[in-house]
Design a protein around this motif. Structure first.
Motif, PDB file in Angstrom:
ATOM      1  N   THR A  36     110.840 125.317  80.412  1.00 44.55           N
ATOM      2  CA  THR A  36     109.448 125.482  80.820  1.00 44.55           C
ATOM      3  C   THR A  36     109.306 125.780  82.304  1.00 44.55           C
ATOM      4  N   GLN A  63     105.936 127.449  72.643  1.00 41.76           N
ATOM      5  CA  GLN A  63     106.679 128.703  72.727  1.00 41.76           C
ATOM      6  C   GLN A  63     108.097 128.467  73.231  1.00 41.76           C
ATOM      7  N   HIS A  64     108.309 127.409  73.974  1.00 37.94           N
ATOM      8  CA  HIS A  64     109.633 127.107  74.519  1.00 37.94           C
ATOM      9  C   HIS A  64     110.467 126.264  73.560  1.00 37.94           C
ATOM     10  N   ARG A  98     114.762 132.076  81.373  1.00 38.01           N
ATOM     11  CA  ARG A  98     114.406 130.754  80.870  1.00 38.01           C
ATOM     12  C   ARG A  98     115.703 130.019  80.564  1.00 38.01           C
ATOM     13  N   SER A 104      95.601 134.050  78.348  1.00 43.55           N
ATOM     14  CA  SER A 104      96.852 133.569  78.914  1.00 43.55           C
ATOM     15  C   SER A 104      97.670 132.936  77.793  1.00 43.55           C
ATOM     16  N   ASP A 119     100.598 131.652  77.992  1.00 45.80           N
ATOM     17  CA  ASP A 119     101.217 130.397  78.425  1.00 45.80           C
ATOM     18  C   ASP A 119     100.285 129.219  78.184  1.00 45.80           C
ATOM     19  N   GLU A 178     110.189 127.939  85.693  1.00 45.96           N
ATOM     20  CA  GLU A 178     110.593 129.299  86.022  1.00 45.96           C
ATOM     21  C   GLU A 178     111.900 129.225  86.792  1.00 45.96           C
TER      22      GLU A 178
END
Length: 131
Positions: A53, A13-14, A73, A4, A6, A55
């Protein structure tokens, strides 16, 4: 066992995308520093990261069950920045020195996020190879 991304990459990553969006806003301010009436803009990093972050659906209809649901995003709301210098008479609120400092600060943090993500991917590669 599935990986995963995430979970493996976490919030980092964000942060890269939010930092890139912030760089765009700041560079736009610098580019418009001589435009009469231009108002400097800025982002709240924490709010932008929280929005990125989560959805957030952009609400597109799917015409076929095989279509991938659209989601986006959100990278934060851009707002006008409070002026830090007296009005020069042309209505422009950009403080070039402040914007340059904010840009450099943002770029240092962006590079730190990139480096951190790189180390995460390096560790994932090691785990896949069994090292």
């Amino acid at each position: 066992m599935a990986i995963s991304f995430d979970k493996a990459l976490g919030v980092h990553q964000h942060t890269v995308g939010v930092r890139e969006r912030n760089a765009e806003v700041i560079s736009s301010n610098i580019a418009q520093s001589n435009t009469p009436g231009y108002k400097a803009k800025g982002m709240n990093f924490n709010k932008a990261l929280q929005a990125a972050t989560s959805e957030a659906s952009i609400g597109l209809n799917r015409t076929d069950g095989r279509h991938i649901p659209a989601s986006s995003r959100v990278t934060g709301e851009v707002q006008y920045r409070l002026p830090t210098q007296p009005d020069t008479g042309d209505g422009n609120t950009v403080d070039v020195d402040l914007e340059r400092n904010l840009f450099m600060q943002n770029q240092i943090r962006h590079q730190a996020s990139i480096d951190f993500l790189g180390s995460k991917f390096k560790n994932l590669t090691k785990a896949i190879k069994g090292e």
